[in-house]
Design an enzyme around this catalytic site. Sequence first.
Site, short mmCIF file in Angstrom:
data_model
loop_
_atom_site.label_atom_id
_atom_site.label_comp_id
_atom_site.label_asym_id
_atom_site.label_seq_id
_atom_site.Cartn_x
_atom_site.Cartn_y
_atom_site.Cartn_z
NE ARG A 196 -6.90 2.79 3.20
CZ ARG A 196 -6.15 2.82 2.10
NH1 ARG A 196 -5.88 3.97 1.52
NH2 ARG A 196 -5.69 1.70 1.57
CG ASP A 238 -6.99 -0.64 4.07
OD1 ASP A 238 -7.70 0.19 4.67
OD2 ASP A 238 -6.40 -0.40 3.00
#
Length: 415
Positions: free
Chosen positions: A331, A329
Amino acid sequence: MSQSNRPDHIRLTSHPVPGAKHEYPIAWGAPTARERGPIIGTVSRPQDRNVIGTHGGSYAVYRALAVSSGALDPIRRPDLTNTFPAATIGPFDQWIDPQRIVALDPWGHLVAENFRTEISEGVDIRPSIAITRARLDLPEIQAALAAKRLVADGEFVHASGSVSVVKVAIDPVWYLPGIAHRFGTSETNLRRALFEQTAGMFPELVTRPDLQVFLPPIGGTTVYLFGDVTKLPDHRTKITCRVHDECNGSDVFGSDICTCRPYLIQGIEECARAGQTGGLGIVVYNRKEGRALGEVTKFLVYNARKRQEGGDDAALYFERTECVAGVQDARFQQLMPDVIHWLGLKRIDRFISMSDMKHDALTSQGVEIVERVPIPDHMIPADAGVEMAAKKAAGYFSLDPKPSECTVGRPLEKY
Ligand SMILES: [Zn+2]
């Protein structure tokens, strides 16, 4: 035409005159817009610039195409007549804490009123935030009315099923010392990584330590506000909030491999209900496609998941992403709370999310979360059982934390 636009002259980097004072210094976190100073990312008057990068995020590249094709005059200034915000937001205490907001300009929607004189004198100061009003017309919200989960009130939710909102577009504005602090690294290390990973696109990251603000070429954030926005400063107002990260395949096209659109729609329904019952609903939409790894990476991961031995398996869901992208991930929710701080919020009463990363990012920065609301099982699409089981197994918030039975997804041949 200014010097930098002479066709025979290319400016590779800029250097301040030793000992010279900046004409437009930025004092991040100062108590007023004028004391903070304007953010100037102009490319047509280099002597005015006080940031690294330029306006419009990744759209600067399209602007370059418009200039190169002769469609756009490179020294043209925007005409800001009548563009002022359609609703009042702020100022709030959080705006003047230099560590509280580091990834957007809290005064970004107010530049035309705060820097009118400079703009009229030809300084290229542009808004990085715009606030307007709209009506949303979504089939799922019409269905919610038909099913009597929502009722029309004529002000926020209309009999036609459309919903009145205030919507806000926010371009990223990064205060580099604050970003480095948020990520627990040094500013030097951050600047070097940004310089190298963009293949030297922004030399000033390493040559101009005096410039502390960067306009990164990435997507921004949109905020949808449901209800009476004048209640925003009142801390008694009940806040319902969904923070949603972009998933074009599901959000727009209804692809059934994930829960993104159903969860977004549940957020909108919850927020509309909050707005019409005296509270405020807030949907934050971040352009962070495919966990900020991009859609190409995402589609590669889908294939790797579907083609692995034993088929698409919840137990290997995060591993497959890491195989392709190197990380699970990208983000990094550490910057996400900035928009919540910008809205002046200290508490979210109903947080429409199962994500621990989002929850922890908000609470670690002092935003209280009273109640977490997971997606109801009946809204989970056919092929999204793998994602949901994997997330529950990884510790995402759920009222029913045992993984679902259906943890093997549809094979590629069955589409
Ligand atoms: Zn999705």
